[in-house]
Structures are given as C-alpha cells and as structure tokens.
Design a protein around this motif. Sequence first.
Motif, short mmCIF file in Angstrom:
data_model
loop_
_atom_site.label_atom_id
_atom_site.label_comp_id
_atom_site.label_asym_id
_atom_site.label_seq_id
_atom_site.Cartn_x
_atom_site.Cartn_y
_atom_site.Cartn_z
N TYR A 1 0.83 -1.20 0.00
CA TYR A 1 0.00 0.00 0.00
C TYR A 1 0.87 1.26 0.00
O TYR A 1 0.58 2.22 -0.71
CB TYR A 1 -0.92 -0.02 1.22
CG TYR A 1 -1.83 1.19 1.30
CD1 TYR A 1 -2.90 1.33 0.43
CD2 TYR A 1 -1.61 2.17 2.26
CE1 TYR A 1 -3.75 2.43 0.50
CE2 TYR A 1 -2.45 3.28 2.34
CZ TYR A 1 -3.51 3.40 1.46
OH TYR A 1 -4.33 4.49 1.53
N LEU A 2 1.93 1.26 0.79
CA LEU A 2 2.83 2.41 0.82
C LEU A 2 3.53 2.60 -0.52
O LEU A 2 3.75 3.73 -0.97
CB LEU A 2 3.87 2.24 1.93
CG LEU A 2 3.35 2.21 3.37
CD1 LEU A 2 4.51 1.98 4.33
CD2 LEU A 2 2.62 3.50 3.71
N SER B 1 2.10 4.67 -4.28
CA SER B 1 2.00 6.07 -3.86
C SER B 1 2.95 6.92 -4.68
O SER B 1 3.43 6.53 -5.74
CB SER B 1 2.33 6.16 -2.36
OG SER B 1 2.19 7.47 -1.88
N ARG C 1 -0.18 7.40 4.87
CA ARG C 1 1.04 6.77 4.38
C ARG C 1 2.27 7.40 5.02
O ARG C 1 3.23 6.71 5.38
CB ARG C 1 1.13 6.88 2.86
CG ARG C 1 0.20 5.94 2.09
CD ARG C 1 0.46 6.06 0.60
NE ARG C 1 -0.28 5.08 -0.19
CZ ARG C 1 -1.48 5.30 -0.74
NH1 ARG C 1 -2.09 6.46 -0.54
NH2 ARG C 1 -2.07 4.36 -1.46
#
Length: 315
Positions: free
Chosen positions: A6-7, A10, A297
């Motif tokens: 998920y990070l 970005s 984040r």
Amino acid sequence: MDVTAYLLDSDPAIRWQVMRDLTDADADVVAAERARVATEGWGARLLAEQAEDGRWDAGTYRPGWVDDEKPFYDAWTATHPSLELLRALGPDPAAPEVVRAIDRVREHVRWDHAGQPYFDGEVEPCINGGALAVAAFFGQDAAPIVETLLAGQLSDGGWNCWDEDGTSRSSFHSTLSALEGLLEWERAGQASERVRAARLRGEEYLLERRLLWRRSDGEIVDPRFAMPSFPTRWYYDVLRALDYFRIARPAGDARCADAVELLRGKMLPFGMWKLELSHQGATHFEFEGEGEGFPSRWITLRALRVLRWADAAQI
C-alpha cells in the motif's frame, strides 16, 4: 492488507523511502526511484511553485500576501516552509531541477526582516534549525547558522525561540529543530567536536524527559506532543522526535522506550497509523488521502521505520 504494498502504491517521495527504510532494496533501485521525485508527483509540483527570484509565494518566512485575514503564522507556502517540505520529500540534491531551485535561493532569497542571505540564517533557533537542515541536505554552506545556534544554546542544554537573554527554559519545539539542523550538518561531513558536544547536550534535554514527560510530575508536557503530524512544520511531536533519534542514535537509548511504546500502541488493527494532527494553514497542495483522523502513508512510513530501529536496538 499488505501495508508495504500500500505504501509503495503512492508518490515517488514515499516510495523511495519505503524502499530504503523498509524493504532494503538495492541502492541503485532506490536511487532510480528517488530520481523521480524532482520530476513527478509532489516534488515536481512543489518545485514548480518556485518563482524565478527563488522564492515561494513572494516571501521568505511569511508569504507576500500577509494581511489581516490571512496572518503569516497560518500559512506554510513561503520559501522557508517550502524548502523544509522539499527536504522531507527527499529529492536527489544533484537533480538538475533541484540544483536550479537551490541556486536561486542562494543567489536571491533574503530574510524578510533583516535582508541577510537565506543560508546565513536569522535569529530564532526554531527557524535556524530548519534552515541549517535544508542547507546541509542540499549541500550549501551554512556556517553562520551553526555559529548562531551554538551561541544560543541555553544552560539546560536546549534552545528556545522566545529567549531574549539566555535565561529561559528550553522549548521542545525549538530544541528538536536545532538538533535536526546540527545532525544534518554533521551528516553532510561538517562534524566538529563543538557541534557534536552541543548536539549531545540538546539530546540529553529531551532524553531526560523521555521525549514527552515532565521530570517534575511525570505528566505528558503537552497532549499534542503525543499526536503524530505531517508535515510537522516547526511543531514537536513524538514521531518526529523518534525519527530523529533513529538516525542520531542507531544503537538506541533506553530512555526512548516509553515513547516507542506509546507510538506502538497507536497502530491500527490493519497495521497503519493515523494522521492525528494537521497544523492549520494554507498549503501549496494537499497530500492525497492524508486527512486528519484517517490512515496516513506518511505517518505509517515513519512509524514503521522507527519501530524497525527500536526492535533492532531492543529498546
């Protein structure tokens, strides 16, 4: 949820730091991702806001549009806070776009109140600490700022922007700002015994208070100190302090243990952390999905690398 994935999904400013600090990616892979910060996403947007005269928003510490309706302390769009944000995004200092931006600052930007060059600094340690960190990160000579900070260190080891005669009690905010600047200066190859001694004295001021708690009664100094924020501006918080000590003391320090556990306890069930405090005021742009009270984040990246350090150091 795979938090690391998920990070990585970005902006380049987050991705390259995740690769470096959480996945131990090869240096050339990290460098390639970092190179994108100056030309894509938030880094490129921030650089594009700079004017030909080197300034952001027509001012150095306060924007050019200051008036009764928009007081300067509620704005983060002038040159100094913009440079601090650029440093946090972490572009390669050698990128042509970054070199051009920093050259403009060095050649043209002056402090609003006295007219001295930006990299000569001004008078308040909370501002000078940020300016020194910027200068060191981007390879600029800021020796005058170092001398001003060393001369302004208080007897208890810290700094205070509101001190007038050297007799004030130190401020957590000002002390951490000064420490970040001095540490960045040392990391840029400018280490000296005077600088190191001053930095260690300043660190002791925070460590004696376990980063958050009063020595007198054991209470948290300010509830806001326990609330992670980003961008931090000049404000102190537990995550900002721990992220500093992660670099300053890689072997750890037991006096950080309570702060580490406080941070660990803020982890959400799915492995992320919230942005608990947004410092109000005008900004160039909002970070996508980074609203106060929601998973962040930026906070998660910094918290995970702090806990990785703390676990390795057995804090």
